[in-house]
Each structure stands twice: as C-alpha cells, then as structure tokens.
Scaffold this active site. Structure first.
Site, PDB file in Angstrom:
ATOM      1  N   SER A 240       0.855  -1.181   0.000  1.00 45.57           N
ATOM      2  CA  SER A 240       0.000   0.000   0.000  1.00 45.57           C
ATOM      3  C   SER A 240       0.890   1.229   0.000  1.00 45.57           C
ATOM      4  O   SER A 240       1.918   1.253   0.685  1.00 45.57           O
ATOM      5  CB  SER A 240      -0.918   0.018   1.228  1.00 45.57           C
ATOM      6  OG  SER A 240      -1.860   1.056   1.134  1.00 45.57           O
TER       7      SER A 240
ATOM      8  N   GLU B  17      -0.172  18.323  -7.807  1.00 45.64           N
ATOM      9  CA  GLU B  17      -1.499  18.346  -8.416  1.00 45.64           C
ATOM     10  C   GLU B  17      -2.484  17.412  -7.714  1.00 45.64           C
ATOM     11  O   GLU B  17      -3.613  17.268  -8.166  1.00 45.64           O
ATOM     12  CB  GLU B  17      -1.389  17.977  -9.905  1.00 45.64           C
ATOM     13  CG  GLU B  17      -0.531  18.920 -10.732  1.00 45.64           C
ATOM     14  CD  GLU B  17       0.977  18.683 -10.570  1.00 45.64           C
ATOM     15  OE1 GLU B  17       1.757  19.498 -11.108  1.00 45.64           O
ATOM     16  OE2 GLU B  17       1.369  17.689  -9.920  1.00 45.64           O
ATOM     17  N   SER B  18      -2.106  16.709  -6.670  1.00 46.93           N
ATOM     18  CA  SER B  18      -2.937  15.874  -5.807  1.00 46.93           C
ATOM     19  C   SER B  18      -2.213  14.585  -5.443  1.00 46.93           C
ATOM     20  O   SER B  18      -1.236  14.618  -4.715  1.00 46.93           O
ATOM     21  CB  SER B  18      -4.325  15.582  -6.371  1.00 46.93           C
ATOM     22  OG  SER B  18      -5.135  15.054  -5.329  1.00 46.93           O
TER      23      SER B  18
ATOM     24  N   HIS C  71      -3.223   0.006  -3.645  1.00 45.57           N
ATOM     25  CA  HIS C  71      -3.127  -1.157  -2.772  1.00 45.57           C
ATOM     26  C   HIS C  71      -3.166  -2.396  -3.655  1.00 45.57           C
ATOM     27  O   HIS C  71      -3.947  -2.455  -4.604  1.00 45.57           O
ATOM     28  CB  HIS C  71      -4.243  -1.222  -1.738  1.00 45.57           C
ATOM     29  CG  HIS C  71      -3.991  -2.291  -0.720  1.00 45.57           C
ATOM     30  ND1 HIS C  71      -3.191  -2.091   0.377  1.00 45.57           N
ATOM     31  CD2 HIS C  71      -4.385  -3.588  -0.659  1.00 45.57           C
ATOM     32  CE1 HIS C  71      -3.117  -3.212   1.080  1.00 45.57           C
ATOM     33  NE2 HIS C  71      -3.834  -4.138   0.468  1.00 45.57           N
TER      34      HIS C  71
ATOM     35  N   CYS D 222      -5.419  17.618 -10.121  1.00 45.73           N
ATOM     36  CA  CYS D 222      -6.144  18.888 -10.166  1.00 45.73           C
ATOM     37  C   CYS D 222      -5.841  19.604 -11.485  1.00 45.73           C
ATOM     38  O   CYS D 222      -4.701  19.592 -11.955  1.00 45.73           O
ATOM     39  CB  CYS D 222      -5.736  19.777  -9.000  1.00 45.73           C
ATOM     40  SG  CYS D 222      -6.110  19.066  -7.385  1.00 45.73           S
TER      41      CYS D 222
ATOM     42  N   GLN E 245      17.854 -18.586  -4.309  1.00 49.57           N
ATOM     43  CA  GLN E 245      17.177 -17.589  -3.496  1.00 49.57           C
ATOM     44  C   GLN E 245      17.260 -16.214  -4.163  1.00 49.57           C
ATOM     45  O   GLN E 245      18.024 -16.007  -5.108  1.00 49.57           O
ATOM     46  CB  GLN E 245      17.818 -17.530  -2.108  1.00 49.57           C
ATOM     47  CG  GLN E 245      19.321 -17.306  -2.154  1.00 49.57           C
ATOM     48  CD  GLN E 245      20.039 -17.785  -0.914  1.00 49.57           C
ATOM     49  OE1 GLN E 245      19.455 -18.284   0.035  1.00 49.57           O
ATOM     50  NE2 GLN E 245      21.358 -17.635  -0.907  1.00 49.57           N
TER      51      GLN E 245
ATOM     52  N   HIS F 117      28.815 -10.976  13.820  1.00 46.09           N
ATOM     53  CA  HIS F 117      30.062 -11.641  13.426  1.00 46.09           C
ATOM     54  C   HIS F 117      31.082 -11.702  14.557  1.00 46.09           C
ATOM     55  O   HIS F 117      31.823 -12.689  14.674  1.00 46.09           O
ATOM     56  CB  HIS F 117      30.648 -10.941  12.191  1.00 46.09           C
ATOM     57  CG  HIS F 117      29.815 -11.127  10.960  1.00 46.09           C
ATOM     58  ND1 HIS F 117      29.161 -10.105  10.324  1.00 46.09           N
ATOM     59  CD2 HIS F 117      29.500 -12.258  10.276  1.00 46.09           C
ATOM     60  CE1 HIS F 117      28.495 -10.575   9.286  1.00 46.09           C
ATOM     61  NE2 HIS F 117      28.676 -11.885   9.237  1.00 46.09           N
TER      62      HIS F 117
ATOM     63  N   SER G 265      24.649 -19.659   8.872  1.00 49.20           N
ATOM     64  CA  SER G 265      23.573 -19.909   7.910  1.00 49.20           C
ATOM     65  C   SER G 265      22.480 -18.861   8.018  1.00 49.20           C
ATOM     66  O   SER G 265      22.396 -18.114   8.998  1.00 49.20           O
ATOM     67  CB  SER G 265      22.959 -21.289   8.156  1.00 49.20           C
ATOM     68  OG  SER G 265      22.307 -21.311   9.414  1.00 49.20           O
TER      69      SER G 265
END
Length: 432
Positions: free
Chosen positions: A55, A62-63, A68, A83, A173, A204, A299
C-alpha cells in the site's frame, strides 16, 4: 475546464504477482507514472503488509496517486487524482498498466468539483500572496519506503532510500541489497535481513570470538555459509589460525558482497582462505574424520538452501569431522521470532554432543526481528566457554582490534540466559 480535478478509479487484473509484492518496484513505477504525466512529485510513502500486499501513495503538487495490491489475486486497485488539466491521469494509467504487466485494466473517471455547481469566493490575499509567490521553490522529494522482515505474527521494518542497489535471483534464493538510512547497506535473502553495515559486528564478533578466545589452539577452521565475508574477516584477526575453508552454496551472495559490502568482504581474498562455491551439507558429509579444529555454521534461517543445516544428519557429520577437543558454533535463531527452530536445534545438538557441552548464548542485533538472537557453542570433549575463558586475554584482544560489540564482559554475560529461555529449553528436553 469543467471541473477542478480529474479522479480516475482504476482496477488492474492479471498482473505479475511478484511485481505486486515488490515495494521498491511499485514505488518506482508509481513515481515514473507521475513523472510521465507531467506531475510535480512532493513525497512518497510505501509499506509492505503481511503476508502479501503493498500500500502506498505518491503525493504530487497536483494531488496524488495511491495504490493497494493483492498479489495473491494478481489484482491492484489504484486511485489517480489530478487537479486541473495540465496533468493527465490517463498517462499514469497506461504507464502503470505496462509496469504491472496487467492483462486487463478498467477505469472510471469522475469530475471532482464541477464548476457549474460551485461559486468562487472573492478572496483578496493582496501582498501576502505576492510575497509567498516570490518565495516559491521547487519541492524537495521525500521518499518513505520500507523493507519488512516478518513472520505471521512479528515484523521489523527498516526504511531505505527507495531503490535497490542489487537484485538477482540465483538458483537458490532472491539476493538483494538496499541502502538504508540508519544501517547503511543491507543484505537480504528471500526478504529476510542477513546483515547491515552498521549492525553486522554484533553478529560476526559474537559468532567468532566467543569460540576462538576460548580455544586459542584452533588452527584450521571450516565456515559453512557466511558468503558476505564477515565471519572470515573476524576469524583472520586471530594470527594462530593457519587456514580457513569457507563453503558457500550461492556465488551471488559472494559476488554482491564483494561489490557492495567491502567492509564485510575485505578478507575474501586473503591467502589463508580457501573459498568453495558448493553445498555445505555435501561438503561436510564427504569431509574426512577429525579434519577441523573449529566449524562455524553461519547460515540463514531454516528455509530454502539452509533448511538442511538444521537437520540432525548434518550436525552428526560436523561432529565427526571435528578433531578431539574441537569446537562448533552456530547461529541458532531467535528465541522469540523463530522459537520452534531455536528449541529444536538446541535439542538436536544436545543429542549429538554431550548435553553439558552445548551452551546457548545471546546477542542483541537491532536489524533482526525482536532484536534478540542466539548462538550455540558446542565442544567435542573440549573447553567450556566460561570455565576455560581468560577475560584478560579477551580484553586485550578486543582493545587491540577495536571490536565494536564483543568484550570480555559481554562474553561472560551472553551465557546468562533469561528465565523464560532456560524454561523453554528445559521443557523441551524433559518432554523428549
């Protein structure tokens, strides 16, 4: 001009589900749609929701443009309001339809503020208006875009600068790097935070110096995972270490870290390091008995390619390839965020190593959900992390290397577990 503004209510169907769940891509597409329409952008705010959906709103002079998404339905609802007639919302409509790869789009236009129904008031601002006009400056765009690491109940959001520095889907991945406002560059894997420049030292330094300052005789170290290079960097601060073998399954993580995270990956070219792009599970299975003094399991969470690193058979092989007196340390998840994995791994390790040779310890890592993270120290008939620890040597080492998180006091305090964690681990043990 018949109205003050044009308002288009839009529905996009058959969109790319992956795009509709991608916050930076949606924010960038909405900004592009505003620019292509000729709008003047003021700010943008975008959030990701659990488990799916984005979202957000782009505020324009201008607006606004708002959205979503429902990725699971490949559907997006968009609100385009401009607008006047200098900016066309239909240009934004076409831009977003292409950006979201929508199979179908529909829209209805409403005229907002129809002039024949309005009566203009005669307001004379006089000199005040003239002075304000003279001071007008082009607006500075403000972007508020958030990365969220979450499960079904808990989430951590970190604001970044909007555009990804790196993104590549490897065979294993999705690897991404974001530039955040508070933590510098941040590496994520499959939408989970791995490390950030300003927060990585807690992880670490604790996974490495706790075992190495308790076991100064370590000469050969095996690291499973750790493609960002942070663990290797810390290991090589110890001059007695003669060789480090790092086995990382995903070369994309290594490549991205070399290019964009030099403060972590600086030791990946050290001559003491042998870097292998391979499956750590296979490597340990085929490793010779008693071939390492120390094994580090660095990991990611127990999903995807790391899932097998939370398996008893893997840790039996780790135990086998450790020399007598050897030590293993592993990241062992959050007692709150990943409670089941945390407890299961502790029980698994107690079944392979002797129960009194398995010691859980904690660190505070701000960029991980809940902030509380655990590591587990296991010895093969070897040292105890507190009874055999020399705080004076640790203090000297910490000062010499200007460590940012680890010190001798933290080393000792980290093993003092909150009561709820002691109870959690004891309950699990007695239930088996």
């Amino acid at each position: 001009m018949k109205s003050l503004g044009r308002h288009i209510l839009v529905e996009f169907h058959g969109c790319s589900a992956e795009i509709l769940n991608d916050v930076p891509r949606i924010e960038s597409s909405m900004l592009d749609a505003a620019k292509e329409a000729g709008a003047t952008i003021i700010s943008s705010v975008f959030h990701h929701f659990s488990p799916f959906g984005v979202s957000g709103v782009v505020v324009i002079q201008e607006s606004h443009l708002a959205i979503h998404t429902w990725p699971e339905y490949r559907y997006a609802a968009v609100d385009l309001f401009t607008c006047g007639y200098s900016v066309s919302p239909w240009v934004s409509y076409e831009s977003l339809k292409a950006a979201f790869q929508a199979e179908h789009g529909s829209a209805i236009e409403l005229n907002r503020g129809q002039l024949e129904l309005l009566e203009k008031s005669d307001i004379d601002l006089g000199d005040l208006r003239d002075q304000a006009t003279q001071k007008l400056m082009p607006p500075k765009i403000s972007r508020s875009v958030w990365f969220t690491d979450k499960n079904e109940n808990i989430a951590l959001s970190i604001r970044h600068k909007g555009d990804r520095i790196f993104q590549e889907r490897s065979p294993y991945q999705l690897v991404e790097i974001f530039d955040t406002f508070k933590y510098g560059k941040m590496l994520t894997v499959d939408k989970m935070v791995m490390c950030s420049e300003k927060d990585e030292k807690a992880y670490h330094e604790m996974i490495i110096h706790v075992p190495l300052l308790t076991n100064p005789g370590v000469r050969e170290v095996l690291v499973i995972g750790g493609g960002d290079g942070g663990s290797v960097r810390e290991i090589l601060r110890h001059p007695q270490v003669e060789k480090v073998t790092m086995v990382e399954i995903d070369e994309v993580v290594v490549r991205a870290s070399r290019q964009f995270l030099p403060s972590l990956s600086s030791s990946l070219d050290d001559p003491k390091l042998e870097l292998k792009i391979a499956d750590g599970i296979d490597y340990v299975r085929e490793a010779a008995d008693e071939s390492f003094d120390m094994v580090v399991v660095d990991s990611s969470d127990p999903v995807g390619p790391s899932e097998g690193l939370f398996n008893p058979s893997f840790y039996k092989d780790v135990y086998r390839c450790l020399r007598p007196g050897g030590v293993m340390t592993a990241q062992s998840e959050s007692p709150r965020f990943n409670q089941e994995a945390f407890v299961d791994l502790n029980h698994c390790l107690k079944g392979i190593f002797q129960p009194d040779s398995v010691h859980c310890y904690l660190a505070f890592i701000q960029t991980y959900p809940t902030g509380m993270w655990s590591f587990t120290y296991c010895s093969k008939d070897g040292t105890h992390p507190l009874q055999d620890f020399d705080p004076v040597t640790a203090a000297e080492f910490s000062a010499q290397h200007d460590l940012q998180y680890y010190n001798s006091g933290i080393h000792q305090a980290a093993f003092c577990l909150p009561t709820f964690i002691q109870t959690m681990l004891n309950v699990q043990q007695s239930a088996q």
